[in-house]
Design a protein around this motif. Structure first.
Motif, PDB file in Angstrom:
ATOM      1  N   ALA A 207     -73.559  -0.963 104.936  1.00 27.66           N
ATOM      2  CA  ALA A 207     -73.447   0.189 104.026  1.00 27.66           C
ATOM      3  C   ALA A 207     -74.828   0.542 103.469  1.00 27.66           C
ATOM      4  O   ALA A 207     -75.157   1.724 103.317  1.00 27.66           O
ATOM      5  CB  ALA A 207     -72.475  -0.135 102.899  1.00 27.66           C
ATOM      6  N   GLU A 208     -75.633  -0.466 103.166  1.00 24.30           N
ATOM      7  CA  GLU A 208     -76.985  -0.214 102.654  1.00 24.30           C
ATOM      8  C   GLU A 208     -77.843   0.507 103.695  1.00 24.30           C
ATOM      9  O   GLU A 208     -78.573   1.439 103.368  1.00 24.30           O
ATOM     10  CB  GLU A 208     -77.660  -1.543 102.271  1.00 24.30           C
TER      11      GLU A 208
ATOM     12  N   GLN B 190     -71.676  -5.050 103.270  1.00 25.50           N
ATOM     13  CA  GLN B 190     -72.709  -4.635 102.303  1.00 25.50           C
ATOM     14  C   GLN B 190     -73.988  -4.211 103.021  1.00 25.50           C
ATOM     15  O   GLN B 190     -74.555  -3.157 102.736  1.00 25.50           O
ATOM     16  CB  GLN B 190     -73.080  -5.820 101.393  1.00 25.50           C
TER      17      GLN B 190
ATOM     18  N   ALA C 289     -79.372   7.727 105.548  1.00 27.64           N
ATOM     19  CA  ALA C 289     -78.860   9.064 105.223  1.00 27.64           C
ATOM     20  C   ALA C 289     -79.779   9.736 104.205  1.00 27.64           C
ATOM     21  O   ALA C 289     -80.042  10.931 104.283  1.00 27.64           O
ATOM     22  CB  ALA C 289     -77.448   8.963 104.677  1.00 27.64           C
ATOM     23  N   GLU C 290     -80.265   8.958 103.251  1.00 30.26           N
ATOM     24  CA  GLU C 290     -81.076   9.544 102.182  1.00 30.26           C
ATOM     25  C   GLU C 290     -82.527   9.785 102.605  1.00 30.26           C
ATOM     26  O   GLU C 290     -83.121  10.797 102.267  1.00 30.26           O
ATOM     27  CB  GLU C 290     -81.053   8.627 100.962  1.00 30.26           C
TER      28      GLU C 290
ATOM     29  N   GLU D  22     -76.767   2.395 106.154  1.00 29.50           N
ATOM     30  CA  GLU D  22     -76.256   3.763 106.290  1.00 29.50           C
ATOM     31  C   GLU D  22     -76.733   4.643 105.141  1.00 29.50           C
ATOM     32  O   GLU D  22     -77.183   5.773 105.354  1.00 29.50           O
ATOM     33  CB  GLU D  22     -74.720   3.748 106.324  1.00 29.50           C
ATOM     34  N   ALA D  23     -76.614   4.127 103.923  1.00 32.36           N
ATOM     35  CA  ALA D  23     -76.992   4.912 102.749  1.00 32.36           C
ATOM     36  C   ALA D  23     -78.489   5.211 102.761  1.00 32.36           C
ATOM     37  O   ALA D  23     -78.916   6.336 102.508  1.00 32.36           O
ATOM     38  CB  ALA D  23     -76.612   4.159 101.473  1.00 32.36           C
ATOM     39  N   HIS D  24     -79.285   4.203 103.105  1.00 28.77           N
ATOM     40  CA  HIS D  24     -80.744   4.363 103.091  1.00 28.77           C
ATOM     41  C   HIS D  24     -81.190   5.390 104.140  1.00 28.77           C
ATOM     42  O   HIS D  24     -82.001   6.267 103.863  1.00 28.77           O
ATOM     43  CB  HIS D  24     -81.410   3.013 103.360  1.00 28.77           C
TER      44      HIS D  24
END
Lengths: 172, 117
Positions: A32-33, A29, A39-40, A35-37
């Motif tokens: 993934a957070e 988790q 990337a955005e 990576e997502a943060h």
């Protein structure tokens, strides 16, 4: 896109979280957070989340107790079995050459006991599997980090076994 | 007026603000929450601060989350407020208003502070 520095950051973060006994599912988790943060936002992971060690510490503090006690007992037993196995193996090998017995047992029996304890010990030590929440699987991009973790853990076990062998020989 | 507030103030209010923003925006995600906090003038809340807060709120059952569009990409963790979250938010807002009112009265301010709204 995830860049090389981000990957290195995540590798280090996974190791730091593993070392603090954060459960694998939670590690998935957290990673993934990040990576997502990243990337955005396009931010550098170090700027957004701080040093991997510090970020891991924040989570470990929130989660509380590292590794549940039964897991820890299993790991201690596993490592102890590996150490004992190393001793039996070393003594067995040495006495095969000198044709002596080990506690009244044939030296080869000691070798077999040693190998069995080593294998059993290694299987007993629990692996903290990281699960990616987006796929429900062990992420393949974690292989590198996992390998590094495995090398660290493996070296520790080998060192332990080597120490057991040295002590065994010294007691001869 | 500054956008960097003392850490202790942020710490005191951040969970309530996050719950309020999630309630207001419906389904949202971490980066959007960080942007909204900044737009609201509450300062630059880093990912390293925000995500553990989201995790804590989720562990307490005040938020729920789901990953979307993650296969082969970074995806997004979409969060939503739960009934428990709404209940906790309402209770803390009432307390917070009472508390800030008393602080204001103590420091000699009776009406809304400059810069507020």
């Amino acid at each position: 896109m995830t860049t090389a520095p981000a990957e290195r950051y995540i590798d280090n973060l996974i190791i730091a979280l593993q070392l603090r006994g954060v459960p694998g599912e939670k590690i998935g988790q957290i990673v993934a957070e990040v990576e997502a943060h990243v990337a955005e936002s396009g931010e550098d992971p170090g700027d957004a989340f701080g040093k991997p060690r510090e970020y891991a510490r924040t989570w470990a503090r929130d989660i509380g107790r590292p590794v549940n006690s039964p897991g820890r007992i299993r790991n201690v037993l596993g490592i102890a079995a590996c150490a004992a196995g190393g001793w039996f193996l070393a003594i067995g090998v040495l006495r095969t050459f000198t044709d002596e017995t080990v506690w009244g047992l044939h030296a080869l029996v000691s070798v077999v006991i040693g190998v069995a304890l080593l294998v059993g010990g290694l299987l007993t030590v629990q692996k903290n599997v990281v699960i990616d929440p987006r796929t429900g699987l062990e992420p393949h991009r974690l292989k590198r980090a996992a390998r590094r973790g495995f090398v660290i853990a493996g070296s520790a076990v080998l060192l332990f076994v080597a120490a057991a062998i040295v002590i065994g020989v010294a007691l001869e | 007026m500054t956008d960097q507030w003392p850490q202790a103030w942020t710490r005191a209010a951040i969970e309530m603000c996050v719950l309020a923003l999630v309630k207001e925006s419906g389904l949202t995600h971490g980066y959007e929450i960080a942007q909204r906090l900044r737009d609201a003038g509450l300062g630059d809340i880093k990912g390293g601060t925000l995500y553990p807060i989201l995790g804590r709120l989720e562990d307490r059952g005040q938020l729920r989350s789901q990953w979307t569009g993650g296969v082969g990409g970074p995806g997004r963790k979409i969060v939503d407020i739960t009934d428990e979250g709404v209940r906790v938010l309402e209770a803390s807002v009432a307390d917070w208003v009472a508390w800030t009112g008393r602080v204001a009265a103590t420091i000699g301010v009776t009406h809304s502070t400059p810069g507020g709204q």
